[in-house]
Design a protein around this motif. Sequence first.
Motif, mmCIF file in Angstrom:
data_model
loop_
_atom_site.group_PDB
_atom_site.id
_atom_site.type_symbol
_atom_site.label_atom_id
_atom_site.label_comp_id
_atom_site.label_asym_id
_atom_site.label_seq_id
_atom_site.Cartn_x
_atom_site.Cartn_y
_atom_site.Cartn_z
ATOM 1 N N THR A 141 0.835 -1.211 0.000
ATOM 2 C CA THR A 141 0.000 0.000 0.000
ATOM 3 C C THR A 141 0.858 1.245 0.000
ATOM 4 O O THR A 141 0.597 2.210 -0.735
ATOM 5 C CB THR A 141 -0.921 0.003 1.229
ATOM 6 O OG1 THR A 141 -1.748 -1.167 1.204
ATOM 7 C CG2 THR A 141 -1.821 1.231 1.240
ATOM 8 N N TYR A 142 1.902 1.242 0.808
ATOM 9 C CA TYR A 142 2.795 2.407 0.888
ATOM 10 C C TYR A 142 3.463 2.682 -0.456
ATOM 11 O O TYR A 142 3.472 3.813 -0.948
ATOM 12 C CB TYR A 142 3.849 2.176 1.965
ATOM 13 C CG TYR A 142 4.891 3.279 2.033
ATOM 14 C CD1 TYR A 142 4.665 4.421 2.793
ATOM 15 C CD2 TYR A 142 6.079 3.178 1.318
ATOM 16 C CE1 TYR A 142 5.609 5.434 2.843
ATOM 17 C CE2 TYR A 142 7.025 4.189 1.360
ATOM 18 C CZ TYR A 142 6.782 5.307 2.120
ATOM 19 O OH TYR A 142 7.713 6.319 2.157
ATOM 20 N N VAL A 143 4.027 1.634 -1.064
ATOM 21 C CA VAL A 143 4.785 1.823 -2.294
ATOM 22 C C VAL A 143 3.873 2.223 -3.450
ATOM 23 O O VAL A 143 4.198 3.105 -4.245
ATOM 24 C CB VAL A 143 5.575 0.541 -2.646
ATOM 25 C CG1 VAL A 143 6.328 0.729 -3.944
ATOM 26 C CG2 VAL A 143 6.549 0.203 -1.522
ATOM 27 N N ILE A 144 2.711 1.569 -3.555
ATOM 28 C CA ILE A 144 1.772 1.909 -4.625
ATOM 29 C C ILE A 144 1.304 3.347 -4.486
ATOM 30 O O ILE A 144 1.225 4.093 -5.472
ATOM 31 C CB ILE A 144 0.581 0.936 -4.618
ATOM 32 C CG1 ILE A 144 1.047 -0.475 -4.999
ATOM 33 C CG2 ILE A 144 -0.502 1.409 -5.576
ATOM 34 C CD1 ILE A 144 -0.015 -1.536 -4.822
ATOM 35 N N ASN A 145 0.995 3.752 -3.258
ATOM 36 C CA ASN A 145 0.555 5.136 -3.032
ATOM 37 C C ASN A 145 1.651 6.121 -3.404
ATOM 38 O O ASN A 145 1.399 7.177 -3.994
ATOM 39 C CB ASN A 145 0.153 5.319 -1.558
ATOM 40 C CG ASN A 145 -0.720 6.526 -1.357
ATOM 41 O OD1 ASN A 145 -1.279 7.086 -2.298
ATOM 42 N ND2 ASN A 145 -0.879 6.944 -0.112
ATOM 43 N N ASN A 146 2.882 5.780 -3.079
ATOM 44 C CA ASN A 146 4.004 6.646 -3.415
ATOM 45 C C ASN A 146 4.202 6.734 -4.938
ATOM 46 O O ASN A 146 4.480 7.804 -5.487
ATOM 47 C CB ASN A 146 5.283 6.115 -2.762
ATOM 48 C CG ASN A 146 6.407 7.124 -2.789
ATOM 49 O OD1 ASN A 146 6.320 8.194 -2.202
ATOM 50 N ND2 ASN A 146 7.469 6.784 -3.489
ATOM 51 N N ASP A 147 4.034 5.604 -5.626
ATOM 52 C CA ASP A 147 4.140 5.612 -7.089
ATOM 53 C C ASP A 147 3.033 6.457 -7.715
ATOM 54 O O ASP A 147 3.270 7.185 -8.688
ATOM 55 C CB ASP A 147 4.058 4.185 -7.622
ATOM 56 C CG ASP A 147 5.372 3.435 -7.447
ATOM 57 O OD1 ASP A 147 6.349 4.065 -7.023
ATOM 58 O OD2 ASP A 147 5.409 2.229 -7.730
ATOM 59 N N LEU A 148 1.823 6.351 -7.171
ATOM 60 C CA LEU A 148 0.717 7.153 -7.690
ATOM 61 C C LEU A 148 0.980 8.645 -7.501
ATOM 62 O O LEU A 148 0.612 9.459 -8.360
ATOM 63 C CB LEU A 148 -0.589 6.766 -6.996
ATOM 64 C CG LEU A 148 -1.234 5.457 -7.453
ATOM 65 C CD1 LEU A 148 -2.489 5.183 -6.635
ATOM 66 C CD2 LEU A 148 -1.570 5.499 -8.932
ATOM 67 N N ASP A 149 1.606 8.998 -6.407
ATOM 68 C CA ASP A 149 1.941 10.404 -6.174
ATOM 69 C C ASP A 149 2.919 10.899 -7.239
ATOM 70 O O ASP A 149 2.775 12.012 -7.761
ATOM 71 C CB ASP A 149 2.546 10.566 -4.782
ATOM 72 C CG ASP A 149 2.846 12.017 -4.446
ATOM 73 O OD1 ASP A 149 1.898 12.809 -4.345
ATOM 74 O OD2 ASP A 149 4.033 12.362 -4.302
ATOM 75 N N THR A 150 3.919 10.075 -7.569
ATOM 76 C CA THR A 150 4.872 10.442 -8.617
ATOM 77 C C THR A 150 4.181 10.576 -9.970
ATOM 78 O O THR A 150 4.403 11.548 -10.711
ATOM 79 C CB THR A 150 5.989 9.391 -8.711
ATOM 80 O OG1 THR A 150 6.661 9.297 -7.453
ATOM 81 C CG2 THR A 150 6.994 9.763 -9.786
#
Length: 383
Positions: free
Chosen positions: A291-300
């Motif tokens: 969840t953390y990594v996917i959310n961070n990728d979506l932010d990028t």
Amino acid sequence: MHRCFALKSTAAALATVNSPSSTPSVQGTETTESSREETPESSWSRSTTHFSPTFDLTREYTFALQTNSYKEIWSKIHQIHHHSGDLSTPDLLSQLLQPNRSSVEEALRDATPGNLTRLACAYFDYSEHTSNLCLRLHRIIDCARSMYAPVHELLEQLPLDFDFITQTQQQCDWAFDVLLQFESLDNPFPNPDSNSNSFNDMRRCLAQMKLELDLHLHRSRKKIRLFRGATTSSALCLIGLTVGVAATAVGIAAHALAVVVAGPLFAFLPIHFTKRELHHIAQLEAAAKGTYVINNDLDTIDRLVARLHAAVESDKLLIRLGVVRGRDKYPIQEVVKQLRKNQPNLLHQLRDLEEHLCLCCATVNRARSLLVREIHLQQTRNS
């Protein structure tokens, strides 16, 4: 500058690496340049490397683009879009997602109903929506390239040192028609300020899920600490009882009785309860990291899309100012010169977004694979 947001996002993720349930978004990198094979476990392990001043973000990003998972996603997405006219959205996702929806449903079929299963189902749904969003954005990139194709063809045909004064009226009319057509088209990229922004909705859902996962992780870890503490206390009481009453027959009998009563409790708690909680923690941690990594990728990705939306709007405004006076040669000439300057940066931004969409899809697949693996491990141990 075209990778500025990606590197900043990666740096922000690495800065929080010491958080128990946080994982940065440098995905799928390997230990050597000659070996590009990876597993979900090695990918997560590498992504939790402690940040140091000598950490080379550009090098890590380059490694991520050379992984097998990235290359596989890149190939699949381009093949999917090449044949997308004959496929429905579920079929497209089924080809892209690994494990796909049917595999996930099979893994959850025997899962015990409860909060953990509910969170796992929501996690798989959100990750699937994320991949679907990446597919939609890739289509938008194709639309943007088609939109700019006549303009870029115009720039290629006109010499670098062209002067409309020396050009034929036919060339001037061609340039005017191409620019006028471009200005009339809608911006293919979503407006970042729109209320229907899919990125904001998805990040909001993922952030809420991360809070729930962290809460359940905290409770499960607390249970483990409490029962381990209780087990340790029981053992110390038995040792003290043995020392205090060993000299009398009554003490020996009491000690035997205590062993009979407390022994099964000592054996039951760590073997049955603790292992079950540890299995739950492993699943919760896999979901929290994903969840953390996917959310961070979506932010990028959101930042890259916002930049491209602004770039297209800027070009449309520039062209509007150039064609407002009709087929006047001088303003059109200035517009063409400025578009030529803007072209490399636009192409870099389109390429960056395309790369990050593939990286995000690869991250989703790794995260789904890890959680399914943890679910299968628990089912195997319970059977």
